[in-house]
Design a protein around this motif. Structure first.
Motif, PDB file in Angstrom:
ATOM      1  N   ALA A  83       0.834  -1.200   0.000  1.00  0.00           N
ATOM      2  CA  ALA A  83       0.000   0.000   0.000  1.00  0.00           C
ATOM      3  C   ALA A  83       0.873   1.256   0.000  1.00  0.00           C
ATOM      4  O   ALA A  83       0.563   2.245  -0.673  1.00  0.00           O
ATOM      5  N   ALA A  84       2.012   1.200   0.723  1.00  0.00           N
ATOM      6  CA  ALA A  84       2.915   2.349   0.767  1.00  0.00           C
ATOM      7  C   ALA A  84       3.567   2.601  -0.584  1.00  0.00           C
ATOM      8  O   ALA A  84       3.891   3.746  -0.926  1.00  0.00           O
ATOM      9  N   LEU A  85       3.769   1.532  -1.368  1.00  0.00           N
ATOM     10  CA  LEU A  85       4.349   1.691  -2.696  1.00  0.00           C
ATOM     11  C   LEU A  85       3.523   2.623  -3.567  1.00  0.00           C
ATOM     12  O   LEU A  85       4.053   3.330  -4.427  1.00  0.00           O
ATOM     13  N   LYS A  86       2.225   2.610  -3.333  1.00  0.00           N
ATOM     14  CA  LYS A  86       1.334   3.409  -4.175  1.00  0.00           C
ATOM     15  C   LYS A  86       1.296   4.871  -3.756  1.00  0.00           C
ATOM     16  O   LYS A  86       0.832   5.722  -4.503  1.00  0.00           O
ATOM     17  N   THR A  87       1.773   5.166  -2.538  1.00  0.00           N
ATOM     18  CA  THR A  87       1.698   6.539  -2.034  1.00  0.00           C
ATOM     19  C   THR A  87       3.032   7.269  -2.084  1.00  0.00           C
ATOM     20  O   THR A  87       3.061   8.495  -2.202  1.00  0.00           O
ATOM     21  N   LYS A  88       4.146   6.537  -1.984  1.00  0.00           N
ATOM     22  CA  LYS A  88       5.450   7.184  -2.019  1.00  0.00           C
ATOM     23  C   LYS A  88       5.872   7.417  -3.466  1.00  0.00           C
ATOM     24  O   LYS A  88       5.716   6.542  -4.317  1.00  0.00           O
ATOM     25  N   PRO A  89       6.420   8.585  -3.768  1.00  0.00           N
ATOM     26  CA  PRO A  89       6.831   8.861  -5.154  1.00  0.00           C
ATOM     27  C   PRO A  89       7.966   7.968  -5.635  1.00  0.00           C
ATOM     28  O   PRO A  89       8.084   7.688  -6.822  1.00  0.00           O
ATOM     29  N   LYS A  90       8.814   7.524  -4.714  1.00  0.00           N
ATOM     30  CA  LYS A  90       9.936   6.690  -5.118  1.00  0.00           C
ATOM     31  C   LYS A  90      10.435   5.894  -3.921  1.00  0.00           C
ATOM     32  O   LYS A  90      10.515   6.415  -2.808  1.00  0.00           O
ATOM     33  N   MET A  91      10.766   4.624  -4.153  1.00  0.00           N
ATOM     34  CA  MET A  91      11.383   3.784  -3.125  1.00  0.00           C
ATOM     35  C   MET A  91      12.579   3.079  -3.732  1.00  0.00           C
ATOM     36  O   MET A  91      12.657   2.900  -4.953  1.00  0.00           O
ATOM     37  N   THR A  92      13.516   2.692  -2.874  1.00  0.00           N
ATOM     38  CA  THR A  92      14.736   2.039  -3.341  1.00  0.00           C
ATOM     39  C   THR A  92      14.867   0.657  -2.712  1.00  0.00           C
ATOM     40  O   THR A  92      14.433   0.429  -1.584  1.00  0.00           O
ATOM     41  N   PHE A  93      15.456  -0.263  -3.464  1.00  0.00           N
ATOM     42  CA  PHE A  93      15.744  -1.573  -2.893  1.00  0.00           C
ATOM     43  C   PHE A  93      17.201  -1.930  -3.142  1.00  0.00           C
ATOM     44  O   PHE A  93      17.761  -1.631  -4.195  1.00  0.00           O
ATOM     45  N   ALA A 118      13.677   1.936  -7.427  1.00  0.00           N
ATOM     46  CA  ALA A 118      15.023   2.073  -7.979  1.00  0.00           C
ATOM     47  C   ALA A 118      15.958   1.071  -7.324  1.00  0.00           C
ATOM     48  O   ALA A 118      15.975   0.926  -6.094  1.00  0.00           O
ATOM     49  N   HIS A 119      16.725   0.358  -8.129  1.00  0.00           N
ATOM     50  CA  HIS A 119      17.662  -0.640  -7.632  1.00  0.00           C
ATOM     51  C   HIS A 119      18.971   0.019  -7.225  1.00  0.00           C
ATOM     52  O   HIS A 119      19.534   0.826  -7.961  1.00  0.00           O
ATOM     53  N   VAL A 120      19.484  -0.342  -6.032  1.00  0.00           N
ATOM     54  CA  VAL A 120      20.768   0.164  -5.540  1.00  0.00           C
ATOM     55  C   VAL A 120      21.674  -1.036  -5.267  1.00  0.00           C
ATOM     56  O   VAL A 120      21.544  -1.696  -4.235  1.00  0.00           O
ATOM     57  N   PRO A 121      22.580  -1.369  -6.185  1.00  0.00           N
ATOM     58  CA  PRO A 121      23.462  -2.526  -5.978  1.00  0.00           C
ATOM     59  C   PRO A 121      24.622  -2.193  -5.049  1.00  0.00           C
ATOM     60  O   PRO A 121      25.165  -1.085  -5.083  1.00  0.00           O
ATOM     61  N   TYR A 122      25.006  -3.161  -4.218  1.00  0.00           N
ATOM     62  CA  TYR A 122      26.141  -3.006  -3.307  1.00  0.00           C
ATOM     63  C   TYR A 122      27.182  -4.071  -3.614  1.00  0.00           C
ATOM     64  O   TYR A 122      26.928  -5.006  -4.368  1.00  0.00           O
ATOM     65  N   LYS A 123      28.345  -3.943  -2.994  1.00  0.00           N
ATOM     66  CA  LYS A 123      29.404  -4.932  -3.158  1.00  0.00           C
ATOM     67  C   LYS A 123      29.310  -5.958  -2.033  1.00  0.00           C
ATOM     68  O   LYS A 123      30.156  -6.026  -1.147  1.00  0.00           O
ATOM     69  N   GLY A 124      28.252  -6.732  -2.058  1.00  0.00           N
ATOM     70  CA  GLY A 124      28.062  -7.752  -1.049  1.00  0.00           C
ATOM     71  C   GLY A 124      26.870  -7.483  -0.158  1.00  0.00           C
ATOM     72  O   GLY A 124      26.344  -6.361  -0.099  1.00  0.00           O
ATOM     73  N   ALA A 125      26.460  -8.537   0.573  1.00  0.00           N
ATOM     74  CA  ALA A 125      25.283  -8.427   1.435  1.00  0.00           C
ATOM     75  C   ALA A 125      25.533  -7.554   2.653  1.00  0.00           C
ATOM     76  O   ALA A 125      24.627  -6.852   3.125  1.00  0.00           O
ATOM     77  N   GLY A 126      26.759  -7.579   3.185  1.00  0.00           N
ATOM     78  CA  GLY A 126      27.068  -6.798   4.383  1.00  0.00           C
ATOM     79  C   GLY A 126      26.809  -5.318   4.226  1.00  0.00           C
ATOM     80  O   GLY A 126      26.061  -4.710   5.022  1.00  0.00           O
ATOM     81  N   PRO A 127      27.401  -4.671   3.220  1.00  0.00           N
ATOM     82  CA  PRO A 127      27.142  -3.244   3.019  1.00  0.00           C
ATOM     83  C   PRO A 127      25.672  -2.943   2.736  1.00  0.00           C
ATOM     84  O   PRO A 127      25.152  -1.902   3.165  1.00  0.00           O
TER      85      PRO A 127
END
Length: 312
Positions: A83-93, A118-127
């Motif tokens: 439900a929050a996805l529909k109200t926020k202008p942008k979310m990141t994962f 929007a996808h935010v890639p990291y260098k590993g699961a820890g970061p």
């Protein structure tokens, strides 16, 4: 035993270091879905080929991904989150890197609900986990064992699991499939032991026997199950049970990589035909530089090399 964590490049750095090690059974790789079944179809200029450079030894565990959010997030259920996805202008994962299972899981959620994620890639699961705890990103799909300590500490909240069925380790947590109604939403992350390719078969068989004795030890088995990684039929099986081929239908006109199909039949993404078309179409546009490899290689990568149900 010395454990050396070589993170980065979606696991390719650590995997490559094992392919060049002496084939004497003393240097092994704990390889996961990404390093073994996805990277060679996804990462440009990959300096190892898991089919040619590694020998499978034994399966260690199969775990679901966990959809987790910061502890301070205003939602505590997947329904509230959607439900929050529909109200926020942008979310990141977040993800542990481009082409990792967590990346695919987030993209499919994005495509199913047509939201501005929007996808935010990291260098590993820890970061990725650190930034999620700090609320620098909105959600992440790590493997359940990686998320568990942070859930226990109260730093994160879990909304759902990515597997088709609920996990015995967290039976109260629903799956994305049951909440969204998309029965084909099914992601699992597996981990197994691998050795350099030219390791003698006698050493491979001995390692398989010894590793299986450990994973089947009651105390170890209980700890794996508590972490969400127990109960898979292929854990504890001979080498042939880990790397045996299963028949896998590839659409007409697409060339099958049979070597890779032999190594990764135990984990898959099952998509409905409509979602499958939208998913691949999205990536064909996004990754234009790889468009020429889309029909054969990327299709196999997203299916994690073999799905028991043929894709769309």
């Amino acid at each position: 035993m010395v454990v050396e964590n070589r993170a980065g490049a979606s696991g390719a750095i650590g995997a490559h270091s094992v392919t060049t090690a002496a084939p004497d059974g003393y240097t092994l790789l704990v390889g996961q879905t990404g390093e073994i079944a996805v990277n060679q179809h996804w990462l440009k200029g990959l300096n190892y080929d898991p089919d040619k450079d590694l020998m499978p030894i034994a399966l260690a565990a199969v775990v679901p991904l966990a959809l987790v959010v910061p502890a301070k997030a205003p939602y505590s259920t997947l329904a509230e989150f959607l439900a929050a996805l529909k109200t926020k202008p942008k979310m990141t994962f977040a993800s542990a890197g481009i082409g990792t299972p967590g990346h695919f899981a987030g993209e499919l959620l994005k495509l199913q609900f047509d939201e501005n994620l929007a996808h935010v890639p990291y260098k590993g699961a820890g970061p990725a986990l650190n930034d999620l705890i700090g609320s620098h990103v909105d959600f992440y799909f790590p493997g359940f064992p990686a998320a568990a300590p942070h859930l226990k500490a109260g730093n994160l909240k879990i909304l759902a699991l990515s597997s088709a069925k609920r996990s015995p380790a967290a039976p109260e947590i629903p799956t994305v499939a049951e909440v969204t109604g998309n029965k084909d939403y099914d992601f699992t992350l597996w981990a197994g032991f691998f050795a350099p390719r030219s390791t003698p078969q006698a050493i491979i068989d001995r390692l398989n026997k010894e590793i299986n004795q450990v994973t089947q030890d009651p105390d170890v088995k209980a700890r794996l199950e508590a972490a969400g990684g127990g109960g898979h039929a292929d854990v504890g099986q001979p080498v042939q049970g880990f790397c045996s081929e299963r028949k896998c239908e590839i659409p007409a006109g697409h060339q099958a990589d049979r070597g890779n199909l032999a190594i990764a039949p135990i984990s898959g993404i099952r998509l409905s035909a409509a979602l499958n078309r939208r998913f691949f179409g999205h990536f064909r546009l996004t990754w234009r530089g790889r468009a020429d490899t889309y029909p054969t290689l990327f299709r196999q990568a997203v299916s994690f090399a073999c799905s028991e149900r043929p894709l769309g």
